[in-house]
Design a protein around this motif. Sequence first.
Motif, PDB file in Angstrom:
ATOM      1  N   TYR A 185       1.007  -1.246   0.007  1.00  0.00           N
ATOM      2  CA  TYR A 185      -0.150   0.360   0.250  1.00  0.00           C
ATOM      3  C   TYR A 185       0.734   1.364  -0.460  1.00  0.00           C
ATOM      4  CZ  TYR A 185      -3.534   3.643   1.965  1.00  0.00           C
ATOM      5  OH  TYR A 185      -4.205   4.722   1.756  1.00  0.00           O
ATOM      6  N   THR A 188       2.481   1.923  -2.746  1.00  0.00           N
ATOM      7  CA  THR A 188       1.651   2.312  -4.645  1.00  0.00           C
ATOM      8  C   THR A 188       1.133   3.480  -3.876  1.00  0.00           C
ATOM      9  OG1 THR A 188       0.807  -0.134  -4.746  1.00  0.00           O
ATOM     10  CG2 THR A 188      -0.221   1.754  -5.905  1.00  0.00           C
ATOM     11  N   VAL A 199      -0.466   2.445 -12.371  1.00  0.00           N
ATOM     12  CA  VAL A 199       0.955   2.142 -11.178  1.00  0.00           C
ATOM     13  C   VAL A 199       0.695   0.256 -11.665  1.00  0.00           C
ATOM     14  CG1 VAL A 199       1.992   1.438  -9.080  1.00  0.00           C
ATOM     15  CG2 VAL A 199       0.991   4.354  -9.937  1.00  0.00           C
ATOM     16  N   CYS A 201       1.845  -3.811 -10.581  1.00  0.00           N
ATOM     17  CA  CYS A 201       2.399  -4.213  -9.476  1.00  0.00           C
ATOM     18  C   CYS A 201       3.216  -5.681 -10.166  1.00  0.00           C
ATOM     19  CB  CYS A 201       0.937  -4.611  -8.413  1.00  0.00           C
ATOM     20  SG  CYS A 201       2.132  -5.521  -6.888  1.00  0.00           S
ATOM     21  N   TRP A 218      -1.382  -3.112  -2.793  1.00  0.00           N
ATOM     22  CA  TRP A 218      -1.224  -2.450  -4.001  1.00  0.00           C
ATOM     23  C   TRP A 218      -3.010  -2.237  -4.301  1.00  0.00           C
ATOM     24  CZ3 TRP A 218      -2.862  -4.796  -8.171  1.00  0.00           C
ATOM     25  CH2 TRP A 218      -3.703  -4.188  -9.827  1.00  0.00           C
ATOM     26  N   ARG A 219      -3.254  -3.241  -4.916  1.00  0.00           N
ATOM     27  CA  ARG A 219      -5.100  -2.965  -4.986  1.00  0.00           C
ATOM     28  C   ARG A 219      -5.358  -2.199  -3.978  1.00  0.00           C
ATOM     29  NH1 ARG A 219      -5.585  -8.366  -4.704  1.00  0.00           N
ATOM     30  NH2 ARG A 219      -4.901  -8.770  -6.648  1.00  0.00           N
ATOM     31  N   MET A 222      -4.595   1.116  -4.847  1.00  0.00           N
ATOM     32  CA  MET A 222      -5.702   1.995  -6.546  1.00  0.00           C
ATOM     33  C   MET A 222      -7.440   2.004  -6.159  1.00  0.00           C
ATOM     34  SD  MET A 222      -3.538   1.879  -8.563  1.00  0.00           S
ATOM     35  CE  MET A 222      -3.827   2.033  -9.599  1.00  0.00           C
ATOM     36  N   ALA A 229      -8.751  -1.026  -9.550  1.00  0.00           N
ATOM     37  CA  ALA A 229      -7.300  -1.922 -10.027  1.00  0.00           C
ATOM     38  C   ALA A 229      -7.605  -2.686 -10.893  1.00  0.00           C
ATOM     39  CB  ALA A 229      -7.111  -2.250  -8.587  1.00  0.00           C
ATOM     40  N   VAL A 262       5.544  -0.702  -9.023  1.00  0.00           N
ATOM     41  CA  VAL A 262       5.425  -1.551  -7.889  1.00  0.00           C
ATOM     42  C   VAL A 262       6.297  -2.954  -8.118  1.00  0.00           C
ATOM     43  CG1 VAL A 262       5.176  -2.252  -5.105  1.00  0.00           C
ATOM     44  CG2 VAL A 262       4.148  -0.016  -6.556  1.00  0.00           C
TER      45      VAL A 262
END
Length: 348
Positions: A185, A188, A199, A201, A218-219, A222, A229, A262
């Motif tokens: 997180y 990102t 972005v 991952c 990451w999700r 986003m 995402a 990322v």
Amino acid sequence: MSTRSRARAARGADGGGAESALSTATIYDVAKRAGVSPATVSRVYNGVGVSPAKTEAVQRAARELKFVPNSTARNLRTGSANAIALVIPDIENPYFTETARGIEDVASAAGYSVMLCNSDGDIAKESTYLGIAASAHMAGVILAAAGDDTDVSALRASGRPIIAVDRSAGGGVDSVLMANRAAGYAATIDLLDAGYRRVACMVGGMAIETSRERAQGWRDAMEERLGSADPALLYPTTFHLEGGRVSIDALLAAENPPDGFVAGNNLIGMGAIQRLAELGTPPPAYGMAVIGSLPYTIISPSSVSIVRLPAREMGMTAARMLLDRLAGDDAPPRTVVLGGELLPRLDS
């Protein structure tokens, strides 16, 4: 009087025999009298830092109870040698090298040697090493599991303590983990804050717990910032240099390529940066945030954001937990989670 009775009487008279070498007092008796936790008693006798006041209280209680936790007595209780097996998936990864150093620092100070086993992330190879660890009478095992199929049941049945690092190893096993979802997180969000929007991952195989958790971080970021995402921006690969290089080629060849990346670990990040440099578009032409520390020889740190993971602290914590178990701590299995630290780009 029978031969067996005479032998028993002789042991009672002169204090001889293996049984009399072991104090009847336990680590819990010492802890109760000293007014400290069993873990503190363990740390005193394993050479791990404890305040002078607590050390004196433990030593005084041990004298009063005639508690002598010498190595011979410990080996008679556990049937173990003064060696610890460390099984990791990639010895070439500086992250695991740093973890191993933390383990060795604590283990060595307590009189234990460390046997290093490299599983290459292969379940079969890992299983062989775990079997050797059990049959060779290791005191205990510290394990970074190769994947979800890692099986520690036989090792647990042997009675040897197991500490999982970086990835959990099933129920009933102590663990020292990173806050992986938070790391994904933070990496990102940092790129989104810098103005990048698509972005991607890049993580290791999704059979690995750290991959799934960092991808979920990451999700989360986003979806929070952009509403969704795009699954096409999640690229499972391998936690190696080549994984980063392959990821860059595949993602940039897409119809709607990303503008930032990322990297799910340090080696993916190194490979990705190398490939972007070869293409003539190194960071910050594309955004780059790496989970894990990069060697300074790769690229100027001012162009890349880093989520630093305390790998050495993870190793030291795992070794201390193992020493506590070896000293008699039988508390329920516990998990320690260590947080990362975002080091943003200096040119942002």
